[in-house]
Scaffold this motif. Structure first.
Motif, mmCIF file in Angstrom:
data_model
loop_
_atom_site.group_PDB
_atom_site.id
_atom_site.type_symbol
_atom_site.label_atom_id
_atom_site.label_comp_id
_atom_site.label_asym_id
_atom_site.label_seq_id
_atom_site.Cartn_x
_atom_site.Cartn_y
_atom_site.Cartn_z
ATOM 1 N N GLY A 64 0.782 -1.234 0.000
ATOM 2 C CA GLY A 64 0.000 0.000 0.000
ATOM 3 C C GLY A 64 0.815 1.286 0.000
ATOM 4 N N LYS A 65 2.080 1.204 -0.341
ATOM 5 C CA LYS A 65 2.912 2.408 -0.346
ATOM 6 C C LYS A 65 2.446 3.391 -1.421
ATOM 7 C CE LYS A 65 6.697 0.040 -1.033
ATOM 8 N NZ LYS A 65 6.141 -1.320 -1.027
ATOM 9 N N SER A 66 2.305 2.866 -2.630
ATOM 10 C CA SER A 66 1.859 3.761 -3.707
ATOM 11 C C SER A 66 0.445 4.260 -3.453
ATOM 12 C CB SER A 66 1.928 3.046 -5.055
ATOM 13 O OG SER A 66 3.258 2.689 -5.341
ATOM 14 N N THR A 67 -0.381 3.411 -2.858
ATOM 15 C CA THR A 67 -1.741 3.822 -2.519
ATOM 16 C C THR A 67 -1.707 5.011 -1.559
ATOM 17 O OG1 THR A 67 -2.422 1.529 -2.748
ATOM 18 C CG2 THR A 67 -3.942 3.005 -1.625
ATOM 19 N N LEU A 68 -0.819 4.923 -0.585
ATOM 20 C CA LEU A 68 -0.691 6.015 0.373
ATOM 21 C C LEU A 68 -0.255 7.301 -0.335
ATOM 22 C CD1 LEU A 68 -0.854 6.822 3.328
ATOM 23 C CD2 LEU A 68 1.498 6.054 3.609
HETATM 24 N N1 LIG Z 1 -5.620 0.420 -9.598
HETATM 25 C C1 LIG Z 1 -5.872 -0.507 -8.655
HETATM 26 N N2 LIG Z 1 -7.079 -1.111 -8.597
HETATM 27 C C2 LIG Z 1 -7.346 -2.034 -7.651
HETATM 28 N N3 LIG Z 1 -6.476 -2.424 -6.707
HETATM 29 C C3 LIG Z 1 -5.259 -1.874 -6.710
HETATM 30 C C4 LIG Z 1 -4.883 -0.885 -7.684
HETATM 31 N N4 LIG Z 1 -3.609 -0.505 -7.445
HETATM 32 C C5 LIG Z 1 -3.209 -1.225 -6.386
HETATM 33 N N5 LIG Z 1 -4.179 -2.040 -5.933
HETATM 34 C C6 LIG Z 1 -4.104 -2.931 -4.778
HETATM 35 O O1 LIG Z 1 -3.787 -2.160 -3.638
HETATM 36 C C7 LIG Z 1 -2.835 -2.809 -2.838
HETATM 37 C C8 LIG Z 1 -1.668 -1.879 -2.557
HETATM 38 O O2 LIG Z 1 -0.989 -1.596 -3.768
HETATM 39 P P1 LIG Z 1 0.174 -0.520 -3.874
HETATM 40 O O3 LIG Z 1 0.402 -0.255 -5.313
HETATM 41 O O4 LIG Z 1 -0.165 0.624 -3.011
HETATM 42 O O5 LIG Z 1 1.405 -1.323 -3.276
HETATM 43 P P2 LIG Z 1 2.931 -0.859 -3.082
HETATM 44 O O6 LIG Z 1 3.215 -0.922 -1.647
HETATM 45 O O7 LIG Z 1 3.155 0.437 -3.765
HETATM 46 O O8 LIG Z 1 3.707 -2.020 -3.827
HETATM 47 P P3 LIG Z 1 5.118 -1.968 -4.630
HETATM 48 O O9 LIG Z 1 6.176 -2.185 -3.625
HETATM 49 O O10 LIG Z 1 4.990 -3.138 -5.528
HETATM 50 O O11 LIG Z 1 5.209 -0.682 -5.352
HETATM 51 C C9 LIG Z 1 -2.440 -4.076 -3.582
HETATM 52 O O12 LIG Z 1 -3.043 -5.151 -2.916
HETATM 53 C C10 LIG Z 1 -2.990 -3.919 -4.952
HETATM 54 O O13 LIG Z 1 -3.488 -5.152 -5.415
#
Ligand SMILES: Nc1ncnc2c1ncn2[C@@H]1O[C@H](COP(=O)(O)OP(=O)(O)OP(=O)(O)O)[C@@H](O)[C@H]1O
Ligand SMILES: [Mg+2]
Lengths: 313, 286
Positions: free
Chosen positions: A67-71
């Motif tokens: 969830g880093k990018s989500t944040l």
């Molecule tokens: N566009 C989207 N639609 C639906 N679910 C999503 C979308 N983008 C991310 N997710 C989900 O949200 C969750 C968090 O994803 P995120 O991209 O925030 O991870 P991250 O920590 O940035 O990962 P990474 O280290 O791979 O960059 C994941 O379980 C992913 O499946």
């Protein structure tokens, strides 16, 4: 070239130097119990809370999909929390963005490298918030761009199309844009991927000098080994915040093991195997990506081993 | 001989056709620079086809056709971007879905009301027979679009290049995209008159694609594209006088010729330049 890069940290921040009249806002990020989900309705992060203040470099760590990018997207207002609230410098996200308080350094994959813009044009984009609505650059804007390019050692590439740069050079261009923007808060998504060790430490120097200047940076990275080097706060997440606080107390093997589970390459060189005496201290090497994190000491009392550069504090 | 070359200018309808075409060509070319960089080229095509039911309805209700066309184009743009947001379908699928539906509805309306509109002139364009009323509509649309683009081209560029950064300088990307699609629908409507719905896609793709090969700077790309768009469109209208052929076809053929020339001879990104550079490196490293 690299010599030039290595003393980036010495000059004053160009964005602000060019706009002395601008009143400084004390940076802070206040995330209060937010739950964020995508269109599919499944929460990507749940009940996330943390607070960061001025003069901070905070690392954001977690496995892929934690969830880093989500944040980041939430902090940038692309996603709105279902529950909870984000405040940036005491304002709602949109207001803070409108005031130009936040700069964002994107992941390389997010950028269209074939876009017909030169390095200088990209850095100038950092100044748009300072210009009138026709976006015609003035002298202050040109000076800020020059200074920012100088500071990241990319002046000679000003006229290159952005796709013609190497991975590390690309990173530096976007860093320069954030500098030219002069924002109090800088969000960096994986700034160290595809960057060699020299550029990496130059970027860290730059971030440290920005911190000394009072700014707040949130950096997501898989490069665990360099975190103790330059981050004073850590937020460890996996869908929710597992631990957060000062690096010394938060960035421990126990917390990391919880966050990364079996994902991390985990090498123990234990007491008895390592030496034939009663010394129970052991070496633990944790690695997610390039630079390993090294811990040394008795079990559960292991200390971080800071590689060569011990003077983070 | 010279007299023959100047002959078209002796006719009011020809001079009108030439400059209206040039104007439309220029605006469409401006928009093409954005479309091709976002991989949205087909969006232009979709909008032009989607406009047909709007035109048919407008004729039926005796409204100015531009209003109907514009409304339909806007519905299509919103439909496409909206569906794209809430489903996981890829862009091309969504575009295909929306525009064929609207086009089919358009054909249906026209076939039920055969006298209501000359479909031929919507689908193939008919600039040589454009009415004064339509000229006014086209000029207003083109001038307004050019004015808006002139003021906001940098903000649009920023949005298309880097949405996240656009937010940090206080722009709302969603609003910028809507503005862009409004302009695109409007210009698709204007282009209907000159090249017809089938060939609008060329007007909003080819000049930008050509200019892209010629420069590494977006601002320069816009000027080049507009010049190419205006000149080829004017030329197409002019030559159609002699050939007695479809203006739309000629315009697009000229645009393609310019594109091919750029593709081969462009100073940096052309095939010849690439080969020259390749040879040079080969010589440098024996
Ligand atoms: N566009 C989207 N639609 C639906 N679910 C999503 C979308 N983008 C991310 N997710 C989900 O949200 C969750 C968090 O994803 P995120 O991209 O925030 O991870 P991250 O920590 O940035 O990962 P990474 O280290 O791979 O960059 C994941 O379980 C992913 O499946
Ligand atoms: Mg990510």
């Amino acid at each position: 070239m690299t010599g030039q890069v290595l003393d980036l940290a010495s000059t004053v921040s160009p964005g602000r130097a060019a706009a002395p009249a601008q009143q400084r806002v004390s940076p802070s990020i206040n995330v209060d119990r937010i739950t964020v989900s995508y269109a599919n309705g499944v929460p990507a992060i749940r009940d996330v809370s943390f607070t960061l203040g001025a003069s901070t470099i905070c690392a954001l760590v977690g496995v892929n999909g934690s969830g880093k990018s989500t944040l980041f997207k939430t902090l940038m207002g692309f996603l709105t929390p279902l529950m909870g609230e984000v405040r940036i410098a005491g304002r709602p996200v949109d207001k803070a963005l409108k005031r130009g308080l936040v700069a964002y350094v994107p992941q390389s994959e997010e950028v269209d490298w074939n876009f017909p813009v030169l390095v200088g044009d990209v850095v100038m984009m950092g100044r748009y918030g300072h210009m009138n609505f026709l976006r015609i650059p003035g002298k202050a804007d040109r000076m800020a761009v020059d200074a920012a390019l100088e500071r990241v050692g990319m002046s000679e590439f000003r006229k290159s199309q952005i796709g013609e740069l190497s991975g590390g050079q690309k990173k530096r261009v976007f860093l320069a844009r954030a500098l030219a923007q002069g924002s109090e808060i800088i969000l960096l998504d994986e700034p160290f991927t595809g960057v060699d060790v020299k550029t990496e430490s130059a970027i860290m120097d730059l971030l440290r000098s920005l911190r000394d200047d009072g700014r707040l940076m949130l950096v997501s990275t898989h490069n665990l080994g360099s975190i103790p080097d330059f981050c004073d706060q850590v937020v460890i997440i996996n869908k929710t915040v597992l631990a957060y606080g000062p690096t010394e107390t938060t960035f421990t093997e126990a917390n990391l093991a919880e966050a990364f589970g079996g994902v991390l390459r985990h090498v123990h060189l234990g007491g008895a195997e390592l030496h034939a005496d009663a010394d129970r201290r052991r070496v633990t090497v944790l690695t997610d990506d390039e630079r390993p994190l090294v811990l040394y000491g008795e079990r559960d009392h292991e200390k971080l081993v800071k590689p060569d550069r011990g003077e983070t504090d | 001989m010279i007299d023959l070359l100047f002959e078209p200018f002796g006719y009011n309808y020809m001079t009108k056709a030439i400059w209206v075409s040039a104007l439309v060509g220029a605006v469409c070319a401006f928009l093409s620079c954005y479309l091709i960089l976002k991989g949205w080229a087909l969006m232009g095509d979709a909008l032009a086809h989607s406009v047909v039911p709007g035109v048919a309805l407008a004729y039926m209700l005796a409204l100015p056709y531009a209003i109907g066309a514009f409304a339909a184009g806007f519905v299509a743009a919103l439909g496409i971007t909206g569906l794209r947001r809430i489903t996981r379908l890829r862009e091309d699928a969504v575009i295909g879905l929306v525009f064929t539906t609207l086009f089919a509805v358009g054909l249906l309306i026209v076939s039920i009301n055969p006298t209501s509109v000359n479909v031929q002139s919507i689908i193939l364009g008919n600039i040589l027979a454009i009415s004064d009323e339509d000229v006014t509509q086209v000029v207003i649309i083109a001038a307004a679009s050019l004015a808006i683009l002139g003021f906001r081209w940098k903000d649009l560029m920023l949005t298309f290049f880097d949405e996240s950064h656009a937010r940090t300088v206080g722009l709302d990307p969603w609003r910028m995209y809507i503005m862009f699609f409004v302009l695109l629908s409007a210009c698709a409507v204007a282009a209907l008159q000159t090249v017809g719905a089938v060939l609008v896609v060329a007007m909003v793709v080819t000049p930008g694609a050509t200019a892209y090969l010629l420069t590494d700077r977006f601002g320069v790309m816009i000027w080049l594209a507009m010049t190419i768009g205006a000149v080829t469109s004017a030329l197409g209208a002019y030559v159609s006088y002699f050939l007695d052929g479809a203006t739309g076809g000629l315009i697009v053929v000229f645009q393609t010729l310019v594109f091919l020339a750029a593709f081969v001879f462009a100073p940096k990104h052309g095939r010849l330049a690439a080969r020259r550079a390749g040879r040079k490196t080969a010589e440098a490293t024996p």
